[in-house]
Design a protein around this motif. Structure first.
Motif, PDB file in Angstrom:
ATOM      1  N   THR A  24       0.838  -1.201   0.000  1.00  0.00           N
ATOM      2  CA  THR A  24       0.000   0.000   0.000  1.00  0.00           C
ATOM      3  C   THR A  24       0.874   1.252   0.000  1.00  0.00           C
ATOM      4  O   THR A  24       0.578   2.237  -0.681  1.00  0.00           O
ATOM      5  CB  THR A  24      -0.937  -0.001   1.226  1.00  0.00           C
ATOM      6  OG1 THR A  24      -1.693  -1.201   1.222  1.00  0.00           O
ATOM      7  CG2 THR A  24      -1.878   1.175   1.200  1.00  0.00           C
ATOM      8  N   ARG A  27       2.300   1.823  -3.538  1.00  0.00           N
ATOM      9  CA  ARG A  27       1.312   2.325  -4.489  1.00  0.00           C
ATOM     10  C   ARG A  27       0.982   3.797  -4.215  1.00  0.00           C
ATOM     11  O   ARG A  27       0.937   4.621  -5.137  1.00  0.00           O
ATOM     12  CB  ARG A  27       0.041   1.482  -4.397  1.00  0.00           C
ATOM     13  CG  ARG A  27      -1.000   1.824  -5.447  1.00  0.00           C
ATOM     14  CD  ARG A  27      -2.217   0.941  -5.360  1.00  0.00           C
ATOM     15  NE  ARG A  27      -3.083   1.265  -4.234  1.00  0.00           N
ATOM     16  CZ  ARG A  27      -3.213   0.514  -3.151  1.00  0.00           C
ATOM     17  NH1 ARG A  27      -2.539  -0.624  -3.025  1.00  0.00           N
ATOM     18  NH2 ARG A  27      -4.031   0.886  -2.169  1.00  0.00           N
ATOM     19  N   ASN A  28       0.775   4.139  -2.949  1.00  0.00           N
ATOM     20  CA  ASN A  28       0.365   5.500  -2.626  1.00  0.00           C
ATOM     21  C   ASN A  28       1.494   6.507  -2.786  1.00  0.00           C
ATOM     22  O   ASN A  28       1.261   7.631  -3.237  1.00  0.00           O
ATOM     23  CB  ASN A  28      -0.209   5.550  -1.212  1.00  0.00           C
ATOM     24  CG  ASN A  28      -1.651   5.110  -1.151  1.00  0.00           C
ATOM     25  OD1 ASN A  28      -2.569   5.921  -1.271  1.00  0.00           O
ATOM     26  ND2 ASN A  28      -1.874   3.817  -0.980  1.00  0.00           N
ATOM     27  N   ARG A  32       1.877   9.849  -5.304  1.00  0.00           N
ATOM     28  CA  ARG A  32       2.285  11.197  -4.904  1.00  0.00           C
ATOM     29  C   ARG A  32       3.494  11.694  -5.689  1.00  0.00           C
ATOM     30  O   ARG A  32       4.044  12.759  -5.382  1.00  0.00           O
ATOM     31  CB  ARG A  32       2.592  11.206  -3.399  1.00  0.00           C
ATOM     32  CG  ARG A  32       1.383  10.911  -2.527  1.00  0.00           C
ATOM     33  CD  ARG A  32       1.742  10.820  -1.062  1.00  0.00           C
ATOM     34  NE  ARG A  32       1.999  12.117  -0.458  1.00  0.00           N
ATOM     35  CZ  ARG A  32       1.071  12.916   0.056  1.00  0.00           C
ATOM     36  NH1 ARG A  32      -0.200  12.539   0.019  1.00  0.00           N
ATOM     37  NH2 ARG A  32       1.392  14.074   0.605  1.00  0.00           N
ATOM     38  N   ASP A 190      -6.064   1.324   3.774  1.00  0.00           N
ATOM     39  CA  ASP A 190      -6.154   1.203   2.332  1.00  0.00           C
ATOM     40  C   ASP A 190      -7.565   1.621   1.921  1.00  0.00           C
ATOM     41  O   ASP A 190      -8.487   0.812   1.864  1.00  0.00           O
ATOM     42  CB  ASP A 190      -5.864  -0.242   1.908  1.00  0.00           C
ATOM     43  CG  ASP A 190      -5.795  -0.408   0.400  1.00  0.00           C
ATOM     44  OD1 ASP A 190      -6.117   0.556  -0.317  1.00  0.00           O
ATOM     45  OD2 ASP A 190      -5.447  -1.509  -0.066  1.00  0.00           O
ATOM     46  N   ARG A 192      -8.791   2.388  -0.825  1.00  0.00           N
ATOM     47  CA  ARG A 192      -9.285   1.751  -2.046  1.00  0.00           C
ATOM     48  C   ARG A 192     -10.246   0.613  -1.703  1.00  0.00           C
ATOM     49  O   ARG A 192     -11.223   0.364  -2.416  1.00  0.00           O
ATOM     50  CB  ARG A 192      -8.089   1.219  -2.835  1.00  0.00           C
ATOM     51  CG  ARG A 192      -8.422   0.537  -4.133  1.00  0.00           C
ATOM     52  CD  ARG A 192      -7.175   0.008  -4.799  1.00  0.00           C
ATOM     53  NE  ARG A 192      -6.481  -0.983  -3.974  1.00  0.00           N
ATOM     54  CZ  ARG A 192      -5.567  -1.825  -4.435  1.00  0.00           C
ATOM     55  NH1 ARG A 192      -5.213  -1.786  -5.695  1.00  0.00           N
ATOM     56  NH2 ARG A 192      -4.982  -2.687  -3.625  1.00  0.00           N
ATOM     57  N   PRO A 377      -5.003   8.343   4.387  1.00  0.00           N
ATOM     58  CA  PRO A 377      -3.777   8.383   3.568  1.00  0.00           C
ATOM     59  C   PRO A 377      -3.208   9.779   3.400  1.00  0.00           C
ATOM     60  O   PRO A 377      -1.984   9.950   3.370  1.00  0.00           O
ATOM     61  CB  PRO A 377      -4.216   7.781   2.231  1.00  0.00           C
ATOM     62  CG  PRO A 377      -5.709   7.848   2.233  1.00  0.00           C
ATOM     63  CD  PRO A 377      -6.137   7.758   3.657  1.00  0.00           C
ATOM     64  N   GLU A 378      -4.087  10.804   3.315  1.00  0.00           N
ATOM     65  CA  GLU A 378      -3.576  12.163   3.146  1.00  0.00           C
ATOM     66  C   GLU A 378      -2.808  12.622   4.377  1.00  0.00           C
ATOM     67  O   GLU A 378      -1.937  13.490   4.290  1.00  0.00           O
ATOM     68  CB  GLU A 378      -4.726  13.127   2.832  1.00  0.00           C
ATOM     69  CG  GLU A 378      -5.693  13.379   3.977  1.00  0.00           C
ATOM     70  CD  GLU A 378      -6.780  12.330   4.100  1.00  0.00           C
ATOM     71  OE1 GLU A 378      -7.772  12.602   4.805  1.00  0.00           O
ATOM     72  OE2 GLU A 378      -6.646  11.244   3.516  1.00  0.00           O
ATOM     73  N   TYR A 381       0.778   9.724   4.632  1.00  0.00           N
ATOM     74  CA  TYR A 381       1.859   9.837   3.651  1.00  0.00           C
ATOM     75  C   TYR A 381       2.523  11.218   3.696  1.00  0.00           C
ATOM     76  O   TYR A 381       3.712  11.336   3.422  1.00  0.00           O
ATOM     77  CB  TYR A 381       1.333   9.491   2.255  1.00  0.00           C
ATOM     78  CG  TYR A 381       0.918   8.033   2.189  1.00  0.00           C
ATOM     79  CD1 TYR A 381       1.860   7.021   2.308  1.00  0.00           C
ATOM     80  CD2 TYR A 381      -0.417   7.664   2.094  1.00  0.00           C
ATOM     81  CE1 TYR A 381       1.494   5.685   2.304  1.00  0.00           C
ATOM     82  CE2 TYR A 381      -0.798   6.331   2.087  1.00  0.00           C
ATOM     83  CZ  TYR A 381       0.163   5.348   2.193  1.00  0.00           C
ATOM     84  OH  TYR A 381      -0.198   4.035   2.197  1.00  0.00           O
ATOM     85  N   GLU A 457      -8.851   6.520  -4.614  1.00  0.00           N
ATOM     86  CA  GLU A 457      -7.959   6.963  -3.544  1.00  0.00           C
ATOM     87  C   GLU A 457      -7.103   8.142  -3.976  1.00  0.00           C
ATOM     88  O   GLU A 457      -6.287   8.638  -3.207  1.00  0.00           O
ATOM     89  CB  GLU A 457      -7.063   5.811  -3.073  1.00  0.00           C
ATOM     90  CG  GLU A 457      -6.110   5.285  -4.115  1.00  0.00           C
ATOM     91  CD  GLU A 457      -5.277   4.092  -3.628  1.00  0.00           C
ATOM     92  OE1 GLU A 457      -5.301   3.791  -2.427  1.00  0.00           O
ATOM     93  OE2 GLU A 457      -4.627   3.465  -4.471  1.00  0.00           O
ATOM     94  N   SER A 458      -7.298   8.605  -5.202  1.00  0.00           N
ATOM     95  CA  SER A 458      -6.442   9.680  -5.702  1.00  0.00           C
ATOM     96  C   SER A 458      -6.694  10.996  -4.981  1.00  0.00           C
ATOM     97  O   SER A 458      -5.806  11.849  -4.911  1.00  0.00           O
ATOM     98  CB  SER A 458      -6.649   9.869  -7.211  1.00  0.00           C
ATOM     99  OG  SER A 458      -7.987  10.246  -7.492  1.00  0.00           O
ATOM    100  N   HIS A 461      -4.212  12.411  -2.495  1.00  0.00           N
ATOM    101  CA  HIS A 461      -2.953  12.986  -2.955  1.00  0.00           C
ATOM    102  C   HIS A 461      -3.182  14.283  -3.732  1.00  0.00           C
ATOM    103  O   HIS A 461      -2.277  14.800  -4.370  1.00  0.00           O
ATOM    104  CB  HIS A 461      -2.199  11.944  -3.773  1.00  0.00           C
ATOM    105  CG  HIS A 461      -2.141  10.614  -3.063  1.00  0.00           C
ATOM    106  ND1 HIS A 461      -1.524  10.461  -1.846  1.00  0.00           N
ATOM    107  CD2 HIS A 461      -2.672   9.403  -3.361  1.00  0.00           C
ATOM    108  CE1 HIS A 461      -1.663   9.206  -1.430  1.00  0.00           C
ATOM    109  NE2 HIS A 461      -2.357   8.547  -2.333  1.00  0.00           N
TER     110      HIS A 461
END
Length: 508
Positions: A24, A27-28, A32, A190, A192, A377-378, A381, A457-458, A461
């Motif tokens: 994960t 991918r993330n 970015r 995750d 997604r 995630p924002e 990461y 999930e975009s 980012h």
């Protein structure tokens, strides 16, 4: 930025939180705009292979757990030639943690380590309590624990930052002399998978909503699932005969736990689901009423994070580590102190929430909200990127003496300091684990398979915030209804209190 991610698992070959987190992460971070190269032990020929471009060490299988492999420092090409990384992120609990220290000394690349094991807590499950506390052997095992702590702490101190996932580990490592910056960064969800539209209810039809207890984890001694079964049998079911307990997972203790359920007479109210791919888990969390967790060895607890994310309250023990870092007593779940009456108190917490749907609903809404502040995630990461920037600054202020693998004196020193401990301790572990067990981790389950209809999930980012899951709309409506029902009672109590106050004032 080009990130070298050192991991114990370069592919997801069995139910494994660190391996899933690594994939994960890759991918993330690539979403970015970064480049990520995985580094770790070469998988066996019958295992899933690493992504193209990975840097792989020669490895040997650990036969006690057939999918685990220990890496050794070969090939040594990265010692001679500088890798193209701007930072190395070492997410490993093995002696390959010496590799980033070598790279930092030879090539001046900043290093961030991640620690996910609380060594004293794990020792109590890896070694029998009788041996740990027996007079003649206690000094030996205490010394062994301190020795392992010194190995880990020494490797961490040779880097530029340490990432942990709870405050308890910050305190633990500071008390053991760690000097480098420490960052608390929770493991990301995750989205997604966990923010997609939910599928149908997966629970048994006779396990009615409103009384469903659920747990997902590896079935091994350190998770204390035998204790959970005993609590359910002796202290929950007698008061709530409609209650059910569903367990997702597999592991060395799986068959013995099934037998224990039979012995306790609760097989008809328990369901051992077995392993399930990650893409199937959101439904189990979402349609459960409570997530119940008795483990005391979590430095984070990914399953706890996932339950909270899906708006499911948690009842767990106040471990001072990963569970109590995420579960805020009275806000998104209930924590129980360890002690003489822990089983009774754990059951009381479970029964309290089963008997109060409005409180469960309010806890669930708060659980989902809180988790998005720490595991979205924002958030995660961006925190990684900040930790890497901090590592670069630390390296600039604390540069290691320049060393070269081509220099014989330097090579001897690096071999003594890093290669011999790495090879020696991994060799000892492989030898100790040379006797195979009957348990085989299932690898045919597509644990890392994408969901059939993945959520986007975009957004994470592009600087946008994670939305609450669809389930919380139901949770919110229940909470609002409960609040509406409670409001008139509060108003009556307030009016009564005002009248009483006026009466007392008039009497004065």
């Amino acid at each position: 930025m080009h990130i070298g991610m050192l991991t114990d698992y370069v592919a997801v070959d069995f139910a494994n939180g660190p391996a899933l987190a690594t994939q994960t992460f890759k991918r993330n971070m690539e979403m970015r705009g970064h480049e990520v190269t995985l580094i770790g032990p070469r998988p066996g020929r019958d295992q899933r292979q690493a992504p193209p471009g990975s840097i792989l060490f020669d490895s040997v299988a650990f036969r006690q757990y057939d999918k685990v492999r220990f890496g050794f420092p070969k090939p040594m090409s990265t010692f001679l030639d500088r890798p193209a990384f701007e930072v190395v992120h070492a997410h490993t609990n093995a002696l390959t943690m010496h590799w980033p220290a070598l790279i930092r000394k030879l090539h001046g690349i900043p290093v961030v380590q991640t620690n996910t094991v609380y060594l004293p807590g794990f020792a109590h499950h890896a070694i029998p309590e009788e041996a740990l506390n027996f007079g003649p052997t206690k000094p030996f095992f205490d010394g062994l624990t301190r020795g392992v702590e010194n190995v880990f702490g020494g490797a961490f101190n040779e880097g530029d930052g340490l990432i942990v996932q709870c405050q308890g580990l910050v305190d633990y490592w500071r008390n053991r002399g760690l000097q480098i910056p420490i960052h608390i960064i929770q493991r990301p969800i995750d989205v997604r998978n966990f923010n997609r539209e939910l599928g149908p209810d997966p629970f048994q039809r006779d396990f009615a909503r409103g009384s469903r207890l659920f747990v997902a984890c590896r079935h091994a001694g350190e998770k204390s699932l035998d204790q959970l079964l005993a609590i359910f049998a002796h202290r929950v079911l007698p008061h709530r005969p409609d209650a059910s307990l569903t367990l997702v997972g597999d592991g060395p203790a799986h068959q013995s736990l099934r037998r224990l359920a039979e012995t306790l007479g609760i097989a008809h109210r328990t369901h051992f689901v077995g392993e399930r791919p990650q893409r199937d888990l959101p439904e189990w969390y979402a349609y459960a009423d409570l997530f119940v967790y008795t483990s005391m060895t979590e430095t984070f607890g990914q399953v706890v994070s996932e339950a909270l994310w899906m708006g499911t309250p948690v009842v767990g023990f106040d471990d001072g580590m990963g569970v109590s870092h995420q579960v805020k007593h009275g806000d998104n779940g209930l924590l129980v102190a360890k002690g003489k009456d822990e089983n009774a108190e754990f059951a009381a917490a479970v029964l309290q929430l089963l008997d109060d749907p409005a409180q469960r609903a309010a806890f669930g809404l708060e659980a989902a909200r809180r988790q998005r502040l720490t595991s979205g995630p924002e958030v995660v990461y961006k925190a990684y990127e900040d930790a890497y920037a901090s590592a670069k600054e630390h390296l600039a202020k604390n540069p290691p003496p320049a060393m070269s693998w081509r220099n014989l004196k330097d090579r001897v020193e690096l071999t003594r300091r890093h290669l011999l401990p790495w090879v020696g301790l991994h060799g000892a572990l492989v030898t100790l684990g040379s006797v195979p067990t009957s348990y085989r981790a299932r690898s045919e389950v597509p644990f890392d398979a994408a969901p059939l209809n993945p959520a986007d999930e975009s957004y994470a980012h592009r600087g946008e915030r994670t939305p609450l899951p669809a389930k919380t709309e139901d949770v919110a409506s229940v909470a609002v209804a409960a609040e509406s029902n409670a409001a008139p009672q509060r108003q009556r109590r307030a009016s009564s209190a005002r009248r009483e106050s006026r009466r007392k004032n008039s009497e004065r």
